[in-house]
Design a protein around this motif. Structure first.
Motif, mmCIF file in Angstrom:
data_model
loop_
_atom_site.group_PDB
_atom_site.id
_atom_site.type_symbol
_atom_site.label_atom_id
_atom_site.label_comp_id
_atom_site.label_asym_id
_atom_site.label_seq_id
_atom_site.Cartn_x
_atom_site.Cartn_y
_atom_site.Cartn_z
ATOM 1 N N ARG A 134 -33.813 53.353 21.654
ATOM 2 C CA ARG A 134 -33.388 54.151 20.767
ATOM 3 C C ARG A 134 -31.972 53.780 20.456
ATOM 4 O O ARG A 134 -31.213 53.417 21.300
ATOM 5 N N ASP A 135 -31.344 53.584 19.371
ATOM 6 C CA ASP A 135 -30.181 53.277 19.022
ATOM 7 C C ASP A 135 -29.175 54.458 19.269
ATOM 8 O O ASP A 135 -29.408 55.690 19.500
ATOM 9 N N ARG A 136 -27.960 54.025 19.038
ATOM 10 C CA ARG A 136 -26.814 55.063 19.084
ATOM 11 C C ARG A 136 -26.844 56.264 18.323
ATOM 12 O O ARG A 136 -26.382 57.228 18.573
ATOM 13 N N GLN A 137 -27.362 56.020 16.861
ATOM 14 C CA GLN A 137 -27.724 57.177 16.115
ATOM 15 C C GLN A 137 -28.914 57.854 16.528
ATOM 16 O O GLN A 137 -29.612 58.820 15.685
ATOM 17 N N GLY A 138 -29.800 57.452 17.539
ATOM 18 C CA GLY A 138 -31.019 58.076 17.792
ATOM 19 C C GLY A 138 -32.138 57.738 17.137
ATOM 20 O O GLY A 138 -33.518 58.297 17.307
ATOM 21 N N ARG A 139 -32.174 56.663 16.416
ATOM 22 C CA ARG A 139 -33.298 56.094 15.418
ATOM 23 C C ARG A 139 -34.204 55.157 16.780
ATOM 24 O O ARG A 139 -33.553 54.346 17.312
ATOM 25 N N ARG A 140 -35.454 55.399 16.601
ATOM 26 C CA ARG A 140 -36.213 54.407 17.576
ATOM 27 C C ARG A 140 -36.711 53.232 16.832
ATOM 28 O O ARG A 140 -36.479 52.856 15.374
ATOM 29 N N GLN A 141 -36.431 52.181 17.745
ATOM 30 C CA GLN A 141 -36.466 50.776 17.339
ATOM 31 C C GLN A 141 -37.242 50.051 18.259
ATOM 32 O O GLN A 141 -37.503 50.483 19.340
ATOM 33 N N GLN A 142 -37.525 48.775 17.888
ATOM 34 C CA GLN A 142 -38.087 47.977 18.727
ATOM 35 C C GLN A 142 -37.030 46.745 19.306
ATOM 36 O O GLN A 142 -36.337 46.293 18.407
ATOM 37 N N PHE A 143 -36.957 46.513 20.623
ATOM 38 C CA PHE A 143 -35.982 45.663 21.106
ATOM 39 C C PHE A 143 -36.651 44.635 21.813
ATOM 40 O O PHE A 143 -37.852 44.367 22.470
ATOM 41 N N VAL A 144 -36.589 43.173 20.963
ATOM 42 C CA VAL A 144 -37.327 42.005 21.191
ATOM 43 C C VAL A 144 -36.512 41.405 22.427
ATOM 44 O O VAL A 144 -35.565 40.878 22.089
ATOM 45 N N ALA A 145 -37.122 41.290 23.433
ATOM 46 C CA ALA A 145 -36.487 40.897 24.777
ATOM 47 C C ALA A 145 -36.762 39.308 24.794
ATOM 48 O O ALA A 145 -36.001 38.741 24.983
ATOM 49 N N LEU A 146 -38.026 38.957 24.531
ATOM 50 C CA LEU A 146 -38.175 37.457 24.810
ATOM 51 C C LEU A 146 -39.399 37.336 23.468
ATOM 52 O O LEU A 146 -39.995 38.062 22.872
ATOM 53 N N GLU A 147 -39.183 35.942 22.945
ATOM 54 C CA GLU A 147 -39.973 35.626 21.705
ATOM 55 C C GLU A 147 -40.067 34.158 21.793
ATOM 56 O O GLU A 147 -39.495 33.132 22.068
ATOM 57 N N GLY A 148 -41.328 33.795 21.773
ATOM 58 C CA GLY A 148 -41.897 32.453 21.766
ATOM 59 C C GLY A 148 -41.469 31.857 22.948
ATOM 60 O O GLY A 148 -40.854 30.626 22.940
ATOM 61 N N LEU A 149 -41.527 32.429 24.195
ATOM 62 C CA LEU A 149 -41.062 31.685 25.496
ATOM 63 C C LEU A 149 -41.985 30.773 26.004
ATOM 64 O O LEU A 149 -43.152 31.100 26.449
ATOM 65 N N ASP A 150 -41.651 29.421 26.094
ATOM 66 C CA ASP A 150 -43.062 28.516 26.784
ATOM 67 C C ASP A 150 -42.052 27.923 28.101
ATOM 68 O O ASP A 150 -41.030 27.760 28.026
ATOM 69 N N LEU A 151 -42.988 27.876 29.230
ATOM 70 C CA LEU A 151 -42.289 27.559 30.426
ATOM 71 C C LEU A 151 -43.302 27.086 31.175
ATOM 72 O O LEU A 151 -44.318 27.657 31.398
#
Lengths: 278, 279
Positions: free
Chosen positions: A17-34
């Motif tokens: 949820r951002d500071r305005q209280g809107r629900r969002q998606q937080f992309v923590a990892l994207e296309g991680l190869d290891l």
């Protein structure tokens, strides 16, 4: 025993949820190869909040990825298992059990050992981390460094193929940290376990790692993997003062630095922000 | 300067020094003795006032007999076996009610903390009951369960139930998430996690509730016995007052105080035994 670890196109998303209280998606990892080789001591560094711990949570099976796959040895990871040990930054010892009792706790969870065998095995691993004399102490009677050694003994006691360490020395003072780093190298050589070690300390990364993975942030992915070629076998030599150490250190530093600069640039940071919440 | 400020900020070795020298800080010599002496002073002073005030006519000695007469009455009651009869009746009732409350409240509290649907369904009714005074329900208990033992045990159970329940919910609900993570990493089953991690971690908080419940058990029972009973300390206090047996009445009141003290110290001692691992 040790296993290789393979992360393929891993994506991880959290609901926020951002500071305005809107629900969002937080992309923590994207296309991680290891890929981490069996028996390797691999260190993961990155700016804070880049998703280092998220990677470890995924390998441990505590969390499942939104996309991509994670394999340890020949198995796909979908839940925690005793083939992987985890050492947390905050020690996470049971305060009502002694050092010995805390190691036995892991062995009780693993099962298959009699009470006496558990006691002997716990002794053996407390001995490995140099705490045999403190077996009967409660966590509150131990220093931070000792607590972390108990936690390491606990994670090694059931002989996992992979040891995951999430900034284990982050809360320790510099001298204790250096001693524990040397101990870890010795334990790693003796057990041959694959170790994935997370830190934000470049010196620690270069000192410990056979290879150092540098992460970029938002979304987190592996930016580069640096091979560390140091001769650490001379106990009398201060490896940290050698030119090779300085060279590797600078290499990792520059990789991290270039990532920080893009974040420092307000326009790009903002662009990234928009990209992140999209 | 207030003593609290002085004591808490007094010169002492810091934790690293304590650790390096393998010692712990000790209070200044003699402080323990002085505080023991002061503690005795308070009690002795109270006893002296009770003894002297009726004798010199500060209070009516018919309504407040001197302590020595109360002590004599207590001794007579104790020797005749009457005190023991009432004490036993009260202890059996409060212990039964207390035990029942623990047996019900701890599992229910754990379920409320662990399962969201249980919590969501049970929280509103529990809040309603919690805010209803136990003694206000006594007539209801008497109507449904009669004036025998059952209604009195039930009211004690009711009074003990909520402190234990609420503390169990908060204890189980606030276990350090890091401990839960380490249990999951070890592949511990939910039952084993509860037994080996959650319950021991929640126990100090649960014990706070148990101590409150212990005090409530005695308190509510005495009141209930005053309303409808044929034995018990509450019944006897009421009976003595009605028959102008003033000294025996005070003797019985002092016995309830002693019972309350014994319950509380017993529970504190038990708690200390169970949490020897703490600093």
């Amino acid at each position: 025993m040790s296993s290789a670890i393979e992360l393929d196109g891993v994506r991880q998303v959290f609901h926020v949820r951002d500071r305005q209280g809107r629900r969002q998606q937080f992309v923590a990892l994207e296309g991680l190869d290891l890929s981490i080789r069996a028996g390797e001591l691999f260190v993961l560094v990155g700016p804070s909040g880049c998703g280092k711990s998220t990677v470890l949570d995924l390998i441990s099976g505590l969390n499942r990825p939104a996309a991509g796959s994670i394999r340890v040895g020949d198995r796909v990871v979908d839940q925690p298992g005793l083939d992987r040990g985890f050492v947390f930054q905050q020690y996470t010892l049971l305060p009502w059990r002694t050092a010995q009792g805390n190691v036995e706790f892991a062995l009780e969870a693993a099962g298959g050992l009699s009470r006496r065998e558990r006691r002997e095995r716990a002794r053996q691993y407390l001995d490995l981390v140099g705490l045999d004399e403190f077996a009967d102490r409660y966590p509150h009677e131990l220093s931070g460094g000792m607590k972390q050694r108990v936690a390491i003994a606990r994670s090694l006691s059931y002989e996992p193929e992979v040891l995951l360490m999430d900034e284990p020395y982050g809360a320790l003072d510099a001298q204790t940290r250096e001693r524990l780093q040397r101990e870890l190298l010795a334990i790693w050589r003796r057990t041959g376990t694959t170790i994935v070690f997370i830190t934000h300390d470049i010196d620690e990364a270069v000192f410990l790692g056979q290879r150092v993975g540098v992460m970029s942030s938002r979304p987190g992915r592996i930016k580069a993997v640096v091979d560390i070629d140091l001769d650490r076998d001379h106990p009398d030599q201060d490896v940290r003062s050698t030119p090779e150490f300085a060279r590797h250190r600078h290499q990792v530093w520059s990789l991290l630095r270039s990532d920080l600069e893009t974040v420092d640039d307000p326009a790009r940071a903002e662009a990234e922000e928009v990209g992140r919440v999209a | 300067m207030p003593d609290l400020l002085l004591e808490r900020t007094a010169a002492r070795p810091n934790p690293r020094q304590e650790e390096a020298a393998e010692v712990t800080a000790a209070p200044r010599l003699g402080t323990g003795l002085a505080s023991l002496a002061r503690g005795l002073t308070g009690i002795v002073l109270l006893a002296a006032i009770w003894e002297i005030a009726p004798r010199v006519g500060l209070v009516n000695d018919y309504f407040v007999p001197p302590l020595s007469q109360v002590a004599q009455a207590w001794w007579d009651l104790a020797r005749s076996g009457e005190l023991l009869r009432h004490l036993e009746a009260s202890v059996v009732r409060s212990a039964t009610g207390f035990g029942l409350a623990l047996a019900l409240a701890i599992p229910l509290g754990a379920a409320v903390a662990w399962y969201r649907p249980v919590r969501e369904v049970l929280t509103p009714p529990l809040e309603l009951f919690r805010n209803t005074a136990a003694l206000a329900l006594l007539p209801v208990f008497v109507l449904i369960l009669g004036i025998g033992e059952t209604s009195k045990i039930a009211i004690v159970t009711y009074a003990c139930f909520f402190p234990v329940l609420l503390n169990t919910i908060s204890g189980v609900g606030n276990v350090d998430p890091q401990l839960l993570r380490s249990a999951r990493v070890l592949g511990l089953s939910p039952v084993a996690t509860f037994r080996k991690v959650v319950f021991p971690a929640a126990l100090p908080t649960i014990f706070t509730g148990i101590r409150i419940a212990g005090a409530a058990a005695v308190l509510v029972l005495i009141a209930a016995e005053m309303i409808g009973a044929t034995a018990g300390l509450g019944y006897f206090i009421n009976y003595a007052q009605n028959n102008f047996l003033i000294a025996p009445m005070y003797a019985a009141i002092l016995t309830t105080s002693a019972l309350g003290l014994a319950v509380n110290y017993g529970l504190v001692a038990l708690e200390r035994r169970l949490s020897r691992w703490r600093a």
